[in-house]
Design a protein around this motif. Structure first.
Motif, mmCIF file in Angstrom:
data_model
loop_
_atom_site.group_PDB
_atom_site.id
_atom_site.type_symbol
_atom_site.label_atom_id
_atom_site.label_comp_id
_atom_site.label_asym_id
_atom_site.label_seq_id
_atom_site.Cartn_x
_atom_site.Cartn_y
_atom_site.Cartn_z
ATOM 1 N N GLN A 102 23.342 101.510 1.455
ATOM 2 C CA GLN A 102 23.330 100.206 0.803
ATOM 3 C C GLN A 102 23.314 99.081 1.828
ATOM 4 O OE1 GLN A 102 23.024 99.826 -2.595
ATOM 5 N NE2 GLN A 102 22.583 97.707 -1.989
ATOM 6 N N LEU A 103 24.009 99.286 2.948
ATOM 7 C CA LEU A 103 24.031 98.276 4.003
ATOM 8 C C LEU A 103 22.629 98.034 4.544
ATOM 9 C CD1 LEU A 103 25.752 96.428 5.829
ATOM 10 C CD2 LEU A 103 25.941 98.358 7.427
ATOM 11 N N LEU A 104 21.888 99.119 4.774
ATOM 12 C CA LEU A 104 20.515 98.980 5.268
ATOM 13 C C LEU A 104 19.649 98.259 4.239
ATOM 14 C CD1 LEU A 104 18.258 99.476 7.273
ATOM 15 C CD2 LEU A 104 17.992 101.794 6.341
ATOM 16 N N ALA A 105 19.805 98.618 2.985
ATOM 17 C CA ALA A 105 19.018 97.968 1.929
ATOM 18 C C ALA A 105 19.350 96.480 1.854
ATOM 19 C CB ALA A 105 19.290 98.643 0.589
ATOM 20 N N ASP A 106 20.635 96.156 1.928
ATOM 21 C CA ASP A 106 21.049 94.749 1.834
ATOM 22 C C ASP A 106 20.530 93.927 3.010
ATOM 23 O OD1 ASP A 106 22.373 95.334 -0.496
ATOM 24 O OD2 ASP A 106 24.371 95.419 0.405
ATOM 25 N N GLN A 107 20.628 94.479 4.215
ATOM 26 C CA GLN A 107 20.176 93.755 5.393
ATOM 27 C C GLN A 107 18.662 93.586 5.408
ATOM 28 O OE1 GLN A 107 22.212 92.116 7.550
ATOM 29 N NE2 GLN A 107 23.728 92.784 6.054
ATOM 30 N N THR A 108 17.964 94.575 4.877
ATOM 31 C CA THR A 108 16.508 94.470 4.784
ATOM 32 C C THR A 108 16.113 93.339 3.845
ATOM 33 O OG1 THR A 108 16.264 96.854 5.221
ATOM 34 C CG2 THR A 108 14.393 95.703 4.208
ATOM 35 N N VAL A 109 16.772 93.262 2.700
ATOM 36 C CA VAL A 109 16.487 92.184 1.743
ATOM 37 C C VAL A 109 16.821 90.822 2.351
ATOM 38 C CG1 VAL A 109 17.197 91.149 -0.453
ATOM 39 C CG2 VAL A 109 16.759 93.607 -0.309
ATOM 40 N N LEU A 110 17.999 90.726 2.981
ATOM 41 C CA LEU A 110 18.422 89.455 3.570
ATOM 42 C C LEU A 110 17.450 88.991 4.646
ATOM 43 C CD1 LEU A 110 20.458 87.170 3.970
ATOM 44 C CD2 LEU A 110 21.729 88.670 5.524
ATOM 45 N N LEU A 111 17.062 89.898 5.528
ATOM 46 C CA LEU A 111 16.142 89.524 6.608
ATOM 47 C C LEU A 111 14.792 89.094 6.043
ATOM 48 C CD1 LEU A 111 15.575 89.306 9.651
ATOM 49 C CD2 LEU A 111 14.852 91.698 9.602
ATOM 50 N N ASN A 112 14.284 89.842 5.067
ATOM 51 C CA ASN A 112 12.967 89.497 4.522
ATOM 52 C C ASN A 112 12.997 88.194 3.732
ATOM 53 O OD1 ASN A 112 11.479 91.605 5.606
ATOM 54 N ND2 ASN A 112 11.997 93.007 3.941
ATOM 55 N N GLU A 113 14.097 87.907 3.060
ATOM 56 C CA GLU A 113 14.210 86.622 2.369
ATOM 57 C C GLU A 113 14.228 85.471 3.377
ATOM 58 O OE1 GLU A 113 17.736 86.993 0.013
ATOM 59 O OE2 GLU A 113 16.675 87.869 -1.706
ATOM 60 N N THR A 114 14.913 85.679 4.486
ATOM 61 C CA THR A 114 14.956 84.638 5.523
ATOM 62 C C THR A 114 13.598 84.475 6.187
ATOM 63 O OG1 THR A 114 17.259 85.288 5.930
ATOM 64 C CG2 THR A 114 16.247 83.801 7.522
ATOM 65 N N ARG A 115 12.909 85.581 6.418
ATOM 66 C CA ARG A 115 11.558 85.514 6.975
ATOM 67 C C ARG A 115 10.633 84.734 6.056
ATOM 68 N NH1 ARG A 115 9.183 90.594 6.951
ATOM 69 N NH2 ARG A 115 7.539 89.860 8.355
ATOM 70 N N ALA A 116 10.726 84.988 4.759
ATOM 71 C CA ALA A 116 9.860 84.304 3.797
ATOM 72 C C ALA A 116 10.118 82.796 3.811
ATOM 73 C CB ALA A 116 10.082 84.873 2.401
ATOM 74 N N ALA A 117 11.389 82.417 3.854
ATOM 75 C CA ALA A 117 11.735 80.991 3.889
ATOM 76 C C ALA A 117 11.272 80.349 5.196
ATOM 77 C CB ALA A 117 13.239 80.819 3.719
ATOM 78 N N PHE A 118 11.377 81.100 6.276
ATOM 79 C CA PHE A 118 10.922 80.611 7.585
ATOM 80 C C PHE A 118 9.418 80.341 7.564
ATOM 81 C CE2 PHE A 118 8.859 82.144 11.544
ATOM 82 C CZ PHE A 118 9.276 81.162 12.431
ATOM 83 N N TYR A 119 8.640 81.298 7.072
ATOM 84 C CA TYR A 119 7.190 81.118 7.052
ATOM 85 C C TYR A 119 6.768 80.033 6.071
ATOM 86 C CZ TYR A 119 6.348 84.917 10.260
ATOM 87 O OH TYR A 119 6.320 85.687 11.385
#
Length: 359
Positions: free
Chosen positions: A270-287
């Motif tokens: 679950q930790l890996l899944a959560d961190q993947t979602v968090l990172l990708n959401e931040t990447r999307a906002a960055f782009y």
């Protein structure tokens, strides 16, 4: 999008197969460089007038994230060398035509103002030492910031501060020496260089300001600060995505450990899944911020530039923290310097020290 979607699988293989030798040698290898030259990646920001790609910023930042995902050292070298070649938009046109059409062009350099340029006739006498010039070992040219001197007097700018201007040198006029002794980014060849009593013509000096741009294009009017922030953040993001990719098989192996309870196994997954979602959401906002600023930075209203600065820092922070939260659960192999996952971890904790995105 996953960074891999911007690169052909065969490119990734060429890059990664050479990583062990590049780490040992402390610089990129011939097959990696050949790929860089073929694709023109050192010329991301070189004006088309000088046979460069002159990419729009959104495309360039995404490609740099992809290259950092493929390998941290290679992505970092491309980012910093392509960033230095952006200065081609401000160089004397005759000089730029002469030096920037080289198919193996590679600019390296330092932003530190640790040199002096003493006015001498129609040029300057340069002296100085600069640290951390990523890509210096295969550079055709190096750039450096110098404090302008008139005799023994320091020339002041309009604000009454020392006048500091950048210069470009031919590789043959520069002495390199080993200075990179850090745990990560080992293949960047980020060594130091020195110039002694070198006379350069005034055309070797330029100013990084839209007012002094020689090439009339949005790329050379976009502010250097946000360009630098975004490209560095994208490198950290690429490293973080690579680390999370490697966590998948590392965690799968740990699931075979009989000492782990089912709740512990579920927590790790679950930790890996959560961190993947968090990172990708931040990447999307960055782009989203990068794309908006590119289309609006010259508008009278909201330029979007402040949001680029903010999201670059948020992405850098999310990238560092996601790696650190997952590292503990990767097993002892993650601490072995011979493993890929450890190499990515070391690269993250070295690149993440860059002062531009510390706070």
């Amino acid at each position: 999008m996953h960074p891999s979607q911007n690169l052909k699988p065969e490119w990734v293989n060429i890059i990664r197969e050479a990583v062990p030798e590049a780490e040992k040698a402390g610089k990129l290898q011939a097959q990696q460089l050949e790929l860089l030259y073929q694709q023109g990646w050192f010329k991301f920001l070189v004006p088309k007038a000088y046979s460069g790609l002159q990419l729009d910023m959104p495309q360039m930042v995404r490609l740099e994230e992809s290259l950092a995902w493929a390998n941290g050292s290679l992505g970092w070298v491309v980012t910093l060398c392509a960033g230095a070649a952006w200065f081609g938009g401000f160089l004397d046109a005759e000089l730029a035509t002469e030096i920037m059409t080289n198919p193996q062009l590679c600019f390296a350099g330092s932003g530190a103002s640790t040199g002096t340029a003493t006015i001498s006739g129609d040029g300057y006498i340069i002296n100085g030492t600069w640290k951390y010039a990523s890509g210096a070992h295969h550079a055709t040219h190096l750039t450096a910031n110098c404090i302008i001197k008139n005799g023994d007097e320091t020339v002041l700018n309009d604000k009454g501060e020392p006048l500091i201007l950048p210069f470009v040198f031919d590789r043959k006029d520069v002495t390199l020496f080993r200075a990179w002794k850090y745990v990560g980014m080992m293949a960047t060849g980020s060594d130091a260089y020195e110039v002694k009593d070198l006379y350069v013509d005034k055309t070797r000096c330029f100013q990084i300001d839209p007012e002094y741009a020689v090439i009339d294009a949005p790329l050379y009017r976009y502010p250097f600060l946000q360009l630098a922030e975004a490209t560095l953040a994208a490198n950290l993001s690429g490293l973080a995505v690579h680390f999370l990719d490697l966590c998948g098989p590392a965690f799968s192996e740990r699931m075979n450990n009989p000492r782990l309870t089912e709740p512990q196994k579920e927590y790790i997954k679950q930790l890996l899944a959560d961190q993947t979602v968090l990172l990708n959401e931040t990447r999307a906002a960055f782009y989203e911020a990068v794309d908006y600023s590119w289309h609006n930075f010259e508008s009278a209203g909201d330029s979007g530039l402040e949001q680029v600065s903010l999201m670059s820092r948020k992405l850098a922070k999310a990238s560092r923290e996601s790696v650190d939260k997952l590292y503990t659960y990767c097993g002892l192999s993650a601490a072995n310097p011979d493993t890929e996952i450890n190499q990515v971890w070391r690269d993250m904790h070295t690149a993440g020290q860059h002062s531009l995105l510390t706070f």
